[in-house]
Design a protein around this motif. Structure first.
Motif, PDB file in Angstrom:
ATOM      1  N   GLN A 261    -163.022  -1.044 -78.910  1.00 48.97           N
ATOM      2  CA  GLN A 261    -162.901  -1.153 -77.488  1.00 48.97           C
ATOM      3  C   GLN A 261    -162.032  -2.191 -76.986  1.00 48.97           C
ATOM      4  O   GLN A 261    -161.966  -3.420 -77.531  1.00 48.97           O
ATOM      5  CB  GLN A 261    -164.415  -1.353 -76.827  1.00 48.97           C
ATOM      6  N   VAL A 262    -161.398  -1.997 -76.067  1.00 51.83           N
ATOM      7  CA  VAL A 262    -160.186  -2.790 -75.637  1.00 51.83           C
ATOM      8  C   VAL A 262    -160.633  -3.635 -74.316  1.00 51.83           C
ATOM      9  O   VAL A 262    -160.823  -2.609 -73.438  1.00 51.83           O
ATOM     10  CB  VAL A 262    -158.806  -2.455 -75.694  1.00 51.83           C
ATOM     11  N   GLN A 263    -160.371  -4.714 -74.027  1.00 51.26           N
ATOM     12  CA  GLN A 263    -160.568  -5.293 -72.392  1.00 51.26           C
ATOM     13  C   GLN A 263    -159.458  -5.861 -72.171  1.00 51.26           C
ATOM     14  O   GLN A 263    -158.676  -6.606 -72.806  1.00 51.26           O
ATOM     15  CB  GLN A 263    -161.707  -6.198 -72.480  1.00 51.26           C
ATOM     16  N   LEU A 264    -158.796  -5.712 -71.008  1.00 54.58           N
ATOM     17  CA  LEU A 264    -157.760  -5.997 -70.234  1.00 54.58           C
ATOM     18  C   LEU A 264    -158.026  -6.885 -69.166  1.00 54.58           C
ATOM     19  O   LEU A 264    -158.916  -6.336 -68.387  1.00 54.58           O
ATOM     20  CB  LEU A 264    -156.732  -4.956 -69.913  1.00 54.58           C
ATOM     21  N   ALA A 265    -157.328  -8.129 -68.801  1.00 54.94           N
ATOM     22  CA  ALA A 265    -157.686  -8.947 -67.692  1.00 54.94           C
ATOM     23  C   ALA A 265    -156.435  -9.206 -67.183  1.00 54.94           C
ATOM     24  O   ALA A 265    -155.784 -10.161 -67.873  1.00 54.94           O
ATOM     25  CB  ALA A 265    -158.571 -10.035 -67.994  1.00 54.94           C
ATOM     26  N   GLU A 266    -156.102  -9.130 -65.886  1.00 54.87           N
ATOM     27  CA  GLU A 266    -154.796  -9.458 -65.551  1.00 54.87           C
ATOM     28  C   GLU A 266    -155.053 -10.759 -64.626  1.00 54.87           C
ATOM     29  O   GLU A 266    -155.959 -11.093 -64.148  1.00 54.87           O
ATOM     30  CB  GLU A 266    -154.116  -8.473 -64.241  1.00 54.87           C
ATOM     31  N   SER A 267    -153.810 -11.451 -64.426  1.00 56.00           N
ATOM     32  CA  SER A 267    -153.691 -12.939 -63.599  1.00 56.00           C
ATOM     33  C   SER A 267    -152.380 -12.891 -63.136  1.00 56.00           C
ATOM     34  O   SER A 267    -151.471 -12.413 -63.708  1.00 56.00           O
ATOM     35  CB  SER A 267    -154.309 -13.919 -64.457  1.00 56.00           C
ATOM     36  N   GLY A 268    -152.253 -13.865 -62.266  1.00 57.14           N
ATOM     37  CA  GLY A 268    -150.904 -14.381 -61.903  1.00 57.14           C
ATOM     38  C   GLY A 268    -150.469 -13.579 -60.596  1.00 57.14           C
ATOM     39  O   GLY A 268    -149.320 -14.060 -60.211  1.00 57.14           O
ATOM     40  N   GLY A 269    -151.005 -12.640 -60.096  1.00 58.28           N
ATOM     41  CA  GLY A 269    -150.658 -12.282 -58.617  1.00 58.28           C
ATOM     42  C   GLY A 269    -150.880 -13.156 -57.662  1.00 58.28           C
ATOM     43  O   GLY A 269    -151.649 -14.311 -57.474  1.00 58.28           O
TER      44      GLY A 269
ATOM     45  N   LYS B 296    -144.832 -14.474 -62.552  1.00 54.42           N
ATOM     46  CA  LYS B 296    -145.169 -14.052 -64.002  1.00 54.42           C
ATOM     47  C   LYS B 296    -146.719 -13.619 -63.942  1.00 54.42           C
ATOM     48  O   LYS B 296    -147.637 -14.412 -63.867  1.00 54.42           O
ATOM     49  CB  LYS B 296    -144.773 -14.989 -64.640  1.00 54.42           C
ATOM     50  N   LEU B 297    -146.884 -12.267 -64.161  1.00 55.27           N
ATOM     51  CA  LEU B 297    -148.224 -11.922 -64.485  1.00 55.27           C
ATOM     52  C   LEU B 297    -148.349 -11.784 -65.988  1.00 55.27           C
ATOM     53  O   LEU B 297    -147.560 -11.612 -66.809  1.00 55.27           O
ATOM     54  CB  LEU B 297    -148.183 -10.446 -64.238  1.00 55.27           C
ATOM     55  N   SER B 298    -149.785 -12.086 -66.298  1.00 51.83           N
ATOM     56  CA  SER B 298    -150.327 -12.000 -67.698  1.00 51.83           C
ATOM     57  C   SER B 298    -151.498 -11.187 -67.591  1.00 51.83           C
ATOM     58  O   SER B 298    -152.156 -10.924 -66.693  1.00 51.83           O
ATOM     59  CB  SER B 298    -151.058 -13.374 -67.969  1.00 51.83           C
ATOM     60  N   CYS B 299    -151.495 -10.414 -68.739  1.00 56.87           N
ATOM     61  CA  CYS B 299    -152.767  -9.642 -69.206  1.00 56.87           C
ATOM     62  C   CYS B 299    -153.402 -10.058 -70.572  1.00 56.87           C
ATOM     63  O   CYS B 299    -152.659  -9.705 -71.571  1.00 56.87           O
ATOM     64  CB  CYS B 299    -152.436  -8.051 -69.221  1.00 56.87           C
ATOM     65  N   THR B 300    -154.461 -10.671 -70.604  1.00 59.38           N
ATOM     66  CA  THR B 300    -155.095 -11.044 -71.582  1.00 59.38           C
ATOM     67  C   THR B 300    -155.808  -9.789 -72.383  1.00 59.38           C
ATOM     68  O   THR B 300    -156.709  -9.104 -71.524  1.00 59.38           O
ATOM     69  CB  THR B 300    -156.116 -12.073 -71.406  1.00 59.38           C
ATOM     70  N   VAL B 301    -155.710  -9.697 -73.514  1.00 56.92           N
ATOM     71  CA  VAL B 301    -155.977  -8.659 -74.264  1.00 56.92           C
ATOM     72  C   VAL B 301    -157.230  -8.988 -75.318  1.00 56.92           C
ATOM     73  O   VAL B 301    -157.307  -9.867 -76.105  1.00 56.92           O
ATOM     74  CB  VAL B 301    -155.348  -7.850 -75.117  1.00 56.92           C
ATOM     75  N   THR B 302    -158.270  -8.448 -75.142  1.00 54.10           N
ATOM     76  CA  THR B 302    -159.652  -9.006 -76.064  1.00 54.10           C
ATOM     77  C   THR B 302    -160.162  -7.470 -76.766  1.00 54.10           C
ATOM     78  O   THR B 302    -159.988  -6.362 -76.054  1.00 54.10           O
ATOM     79  CB  THR B 302    -160.709  -9.418 -75.472  1.00 54.10           C
ATOM     80  N   GLY B 303    -160.669  -7.483 -77.966  1.00 57.75           N
ATOM     81  CA  GLY B 303    -161.239  -6.520 -78.660  1.00 57.75           C
ATOM     82  C   GLY B 303    -160.361  -5.701 -79.597  1.00 57.75           C
ATOM     83  O   GLY B 303    -160.738  -4.868 -80.433  1.00 57.75           O
ATOM     84  N   ASN B 304    -159.074  -6.178 -79.232  1.00 54.75           N
ATOM     85  CA  ASN B 304    -157.879  -5.670 -80.293  1.00 54.75           C
ATOM     86  C   ASN B 304    -156.717  -6.294 -80.203  1.00 54.75           C
ATOM     87  O   ASN B 304    -156.678  -7.306 -79.339  1.00 54.75           O
ATOM     88  CB  ASN B 304    -157.670  -4.148 -80.175  1.00 54.75           C
ATOM     89  N   THR B 305    -155.647  -6.079 -81.133  1.00 53.10           N
ATOM     90  CA  THR B 305    -154.745  -6.974 -80.896  1.00 53.10           C
ATOM     91  C   THR B 305    -153.751  -6.405 -80.367  1.00 53.10           C
ATOM     92  O   THR B 305    -153.265  -5.190 -80.430  1.00 53.10           O
ATOM     93  CB  THR B 305    -154.202  -7.353 -82.497  1.00 53.10           C
ATOM     94  N   VAL B 306    -152.627  -7.234 -79.530  1.00 57.87           N
ATOM     95  CA  VAL B 306    -151.691  -6.687 -78.768  1.00 57.87           C
ATOM     96  C   VAL B 306    -150.631  -5.834 -79.641  1.00 57.87           C
ATOM     97  O   VAL B 306    -150.282  -4.851 -79.206  1.00 57.87           O
ATOM     98  CB  VAL B 306    -150.763  -7.630 -78.149  1.00 57.87           C
ATOM     99  N   PRO B 307    -150.266  -6.284 -80.776  1.00 55.06           N
ATOM    100  CA  PRO B 307    -149.211  -5.568 -81.546  1.00 55.06           C
ATOM    101  C   PRO B 307    -149.720  -4.328 -81.782  1.00 55.06           C
ATOM    102  O   PRO B 307    -148.777  -3.434 -82.005  1.00 55.06           O
ATOM    103  CB  PRO B 307    -149.296  -6.351 -82.996  1.00 55.06           C
ATOM    104  N   ASN B 308    -150.661  -3.679 -81.971  1.00 54.91           N
ATOM    105  CA  ASN B 308    -151.405  -2.474 -82.447  1.00 54.91           C
ATOM    106  C   ASN B 308    -151.067  -1.333 -81.178  1.00 54.91           C
ATOM    107  O   ASN B 308    -151.297  -0.115 -81.310  1.00 54.91           O
ATOM    108  CB  ASN B 308    -152.677  -2.389 -82.826  1.00 54.91           C
TER     109      ASN B 308
ATOM    110  N   ILE C 206    -151.492 -11.602 -75.635  1.00 51.94           N
ATOM    111  CA  ILE C 206    -151.215 -11.430 -74.085  1.00 51.94           C
ATOM    112  C   ILE C 206    -149.890 -10.808 -73.733  1.00 51.94           C
ATOM    113  O   ILE C 206    -148.681 -11.167 -74.361  1.00 51.94           O
ATOM    114  CB  ILE C 206    -151.025 -13.115 -73.393  1.00 51.94           C
ATOM    115  N   LEU C 207    -149.901  -9.939 -72.691  1.00 50.49           N
ATOM    116  CA  LEU C 207    -148.919  -9.321 -72.161  1.00 50.49           C
ATOM    117  C   LEU C 207    -148.449  -9.908 -70.999  1.00 50.49           C
ATOM    118  O   LEU C 207    -149.179 -10.226 -70.038  1.00 50.49           O
ATOM    119  CB  LEU C 207    -149.164  -7.865 -72.169  1.00 50.49           C
ATOM    120  N   TYR C 208    -147.238  -9.830 -70.856  1.00 51.24           N
ATOM    121  CA  TYR C 208    -146.470 -10.601 -69.487  1.00 51.24           C
ATOM    122  C   TYR C 208    -145.648  -9.653 -68.692  1.00 51.24           C
ATOM    123  O   TYR C 208    -144.974  -8.609 -69.459  1.00 51.24           O
ATOM    124  CB  TYR C 208    -145.549 -11.836 -69.875  1.00 51.24           C
TER     125      TYR C 208
END
Length: 125
Positions: A1-9, A19-31, A77-79
């Motif tokens: 399961q992957v959880q995503l949380a945006e911030s920066g708006g 600059k917006l950020s999206c923190t990813v938990t539950g799995n790794t961004v590269p995948n 983190i995704l930006y």
């Protein structure tokens, strides 16, 4: 399961940057293939930018040259760097992820299974 949380708006004036950020938990961004989408007054979420597992980026024509998508593989983190913002960029911005999305379709919102709750961007003239 992957959880995503945006911030920066935020609320900014036209011509400004965010600059917006999206923190990813539950799995790794590269995948994952990951993308940024936005939804303003229109019903459909518009694909803004996407980045694949290898770092290849795609952009909507409306943001090319102004927005840059990137990811930090260590911090997971995704930006989305947004420059030269316009009033029409105002929207709720969402990040999304999926394990596989065809490269020619990465800006299609219906192909993503995992979504964050969104962060509001308001650009005033």
């Amino acid at each position: 399961q992957v959880q995503l949380a945006e911030s920066g708006g935020d609320s900014v004036q036209a011509g400004g940057s965010l600059k917006l950020s999206c923190t990813v938990t539950g799995n790794t961004v590269p995948n994952y293939v990951m993308g940024w989408f936005r939804q303003g007054s229109e019903l459909e979420r518009e694909g803004v930018a996407a980045i694949d597992a290898d770092g290849g980026a795609s952009y909507a024509d409306s943001v090319k040259g102004r927005f840059t998508i990137s990811k930090d593989k260590v911090k997971n983190i995704l930006y989305l760097q947004m420059n030269s913002l316009k009033v029409e960029d105002s929207a709720m911005y969402y990040c999304a992820a999926d394990f596989f999305v065809a490269s020619r379709r990465v800006l299609e919102n219906k192909l993503y299974a995992y979504w964050g709750q969104g962060t509001q961007v308001t650009v005033s003239s």
